[in-house]
Design a protein around this motif. Structure first.
Motif, short mmCIF file in Angstrom:
data_model
loop_
_atom_site.label_atom_id
_atom_site.label_comp_id
_atom_site.label_asym_id
_atom_site.label_seq_id
_atom_site.Cartn_x
_atom_site.Cartn_y
_atom_site.Cartn_z
N ARG A 1 1.95 4.27 -3.58
CA ARG A 1 2.36 4.40 -4.99
C ARG A 1 3.05 3.15 -5.53
O ARG A 1 3.12 2.95 -6.73
CB ARG A 1 3.27 5.61 -5.16
CG ARG A 1 2.59 6.91 -4.80
CD ARG A 1 3.48 8.10 -5.03
NE ARG A 1 2.96 9.31 -4.43
CZ ARG A 1 2.03 10.09 -4.96
NH1 ARG A 1 1.49 9.76 -6.10
NH2 ARG A 1 1.62 11.18 -4.34
N ASP A 2 3.61 2.34 -4.66
CA ASP A 2 4.31 1.13 -5.06
C ASP A 2 3.77 -0.05 -4.27
O ASP A 2 3.12 0.13 -3.25
CB ASP A 2 5.82 1.26 -4.78
CG ASP A 2 6.42 2.47 -5.47
OD1 ASP A 2 6.20 2.62 -6.68
OD2 ASP A 2 7.10 3.26 -4.79
N TYR B 1 -2.09 -3.31 2.36
CA TYR B 1 -2.18 -2.16 1.47
C TYR B 1 -1.77 -2.57 0.06
O TYR B 1 -0.80 -3.27 -0.12
CB TYR B 1 -1.28 -1.02 1.95
CG TYR B 1 -1.44 -0.75 3.41
CD1 TYR B 1 -2.57 -0.09 3.90
CD2 TYR B 1 -0.48 -1.17 4.32
CE1 TYR B 1 -2.73 0.13 5.25
CE2 TYR B 1 -0.62 -0.94 5.67
CZ TYR B 1 -1.76 -0.29 6.13
OH TYR B 1 -1.92 -0.07 7.47
N LYS B 2 -2.53 -2.08 -0.92
CA LYS B 2 -2.22 -2.36 -2.31
C LYS B 2 -1.91 -1.06 -3.02
O LYS B 2 -2.32 0.01 -2.59
CB LYS B 2 -3.41 -3.04 -2.98
CG LYS B 2 -3.74 -4.41 -2.43
CD LYS B 2 -5.00 -4.94 -3.10
CE LYS B 2 -5.78 -5.87 -2.20
NZ LYS B 2 -6.34 -5.30 -1.02
N LYS B 3 -1.19 -1.16 -4.12
CA LYS B 3 -0.87 0.01 -4.92
C LYS B 3 -2.17 0.73 -5.30
O LYS B 3 -3.12 0.10 -5.75
CB LYS B 3 -0.11 -0.41 -6.18
CG LYS B 3 0.35 0.73 -7.02
CD LYS B 3 1.18 0.23 -8.19
CE LYS B 3 1.62 1.42 -9.02
NZ LYS B 3 2.44 0.99 -10.15
N GLY B 4 -2.21 2.04 -5.07
CA GLY B 4 -3.39 2.83 -5.40
C GLY B 4 -4.31 3.08 -4.21
O GLY B 4 -5.28 3.83 -4.34
N ASP B 5 -4.01 2.51 -3.06
CA ASP B 5 -4.83 2.75 -1.87
C ASP B 5 -4.51 4.11 -1.27
O ASP B 5 -3.38 4.60 -1.39
CB ASP B 5 -4.59 1.67 -0.82
CG ASP B 5 -5.20 0.32 -1.18
OD1 ASP B 5 -5.91 0.24 -2.20
OD2 ASP B 5 -4.95 -0.65 -0.43
N ASP C 1 8.01 4.62 3.91
CA ASP C 1 8.42 3.29 4.34
C ASP C 1 7.39 2.80 5.37
O ASP C 1 6.78 3.60 6.08
CB ASP C 1 9.81 3.34 4.96
CG ASP C 1 10.46 1.96 5.08
OD1 ASP C 1 9.91 0.99 4.52
OD2 ASP C 1 11.52 1.86 5.73
N LEU C 2 7.21 1.52 5.41
CA LEU C 2 6.27 0.90 6.34
C LEU C 2 6.98 -0.26 7.01
O LEU C 2 7.66 -1.05 6.34
CB LEU C 2 5.02 0.41 5.60
CG LEU C 2 4.01 -0.39 6.40
CD1 LEU C 2 3.35 0.50 7.45
CD2 LEU C 2 2.96 -0.97 5.49
N ASN D 1 -5.27 6.33 -6.34
CA ASN D 1 -5.03 6.55 -7.77
C ASN D 1 -5.63 7.87 -8.21
O ASN D 1 -4.99 8.64 -8.92
CB ASN D 1 -5.64 5.42 -8.60
CG ASN D 1 -4.87 4.12 -8.47
OD1 ASN D 1 -3.67 4.12 -8.23
ND2 ASN D 1 -5.56 3.01 -8.62
N TYR D 2 -6.86 8.12 -7.82
CA TYR D 2 -7.54 9.36 -8.22
C TYR D 2 -6.90 10.57 -7.55
O TYR D 2 -6.69 11.59 -8.19
CB TYR D 2 -9.03 9.29 -7.88
CG TYR D 2 -9.72 8.10 -8.50
CD1 TYR D 2 -9.86 7.99 -9.88
CD2 TYR D 2 -10.21 7.07 -7.71
CE1 TYR D 2 -10.47 6.89 -10.45
CE2 TYR D 2 -10.83 5.97 -8.28
CZ TYR D 2 -10.96 5.89 -9.66
OH TYR D 2 -11.56 4.81 -10.22
#
Length: 180
Positions: free
Chosen positions: A54-55, A62-66, A98-99, A138-139
């Motif tokens: 989400r962030d 990893y990108k936002k929306g993955d 958290d990652l 995202n979906y």
């Protein structure tokens, strides 16, 4: 001309039936996702969790929306250097993901420490990434939201129900033959 109309009406009924069947299969899938929320608000099937990024995260993986499929791990399978997702509980009770990279594994205490010094009990460890789907998160986040459920499931289901009741009343009142 009458025969062509019957064929067109039959094709229309078949197409509507196919669309409705696909829609209800989607609704069942969506409901299964929501029913499998764990206590942290994440969809989980046995030892796999569906993590939505989400962030922005401080990693290029990893990108936002993955959407990341995360495989749970037991403490004896976690090694120093592994990239591990964990639940981070804020003071207000909000759950964040958290990652981090494991710096130490504490088998006796059932805990891990990230390289940055953050400690996590195994109760909060989700696991390591197994597969990533770009932009699917995202979906999924829209589908799993309260408003998404309302407008994607409840409202269309209600409209389909009203349409079917209307068709039933018309058929009972006027008969099936007069419709042709």
């Amino acid at each position: 001309v009458g025969g062509k109309m019957k064929v067109l009406k039959m094709i229309k009924k078949i197409l509507i039936g196919i669309v409705v069947a696909i829609y209800f299969a989607f609704v069942i899938f969506m409901t299964v996702l929501l029913l499998n929320y764990n206590k942290y608000g994440v969809t989980q099937f046995e030892n796999k969790s569906l993590i939505i990024i989400r962030d922005e995260i401080s990693t290029n993986n990893y990108k936002k929306g993955d959407l990341v499929i995360v495989q749970s791990k037991k403490i004896n399978n976690i090694k120093v250097g592994d990239e591990i997702f964990t639940y981070q509980i804020a003071a207000n009770g909000e759950v964040n993901i958290d990652l981090g990279i494991v710096g130490e594994v504490h088998e006796e205490e059932q805990a891990i420490t990230y390289e940055n010094g953050s400690n996590y009990s195994m109760d909060f460890v989700i696991g390591s990434a197994e597969k990533t789907y770009e932009k699917v998160g995202n979906y999924l986040s829209v589908i799993e939201s309260k408003w998404g459920f309302l407008f994607i499931v409840l409202v269309p289901s209600f409209l389909i129900f009203i349409y079917e009741v209307y068709n039933l009343i018309v058929e009972i009142k006027y008969g099936a033959d007069e419709e042709d």
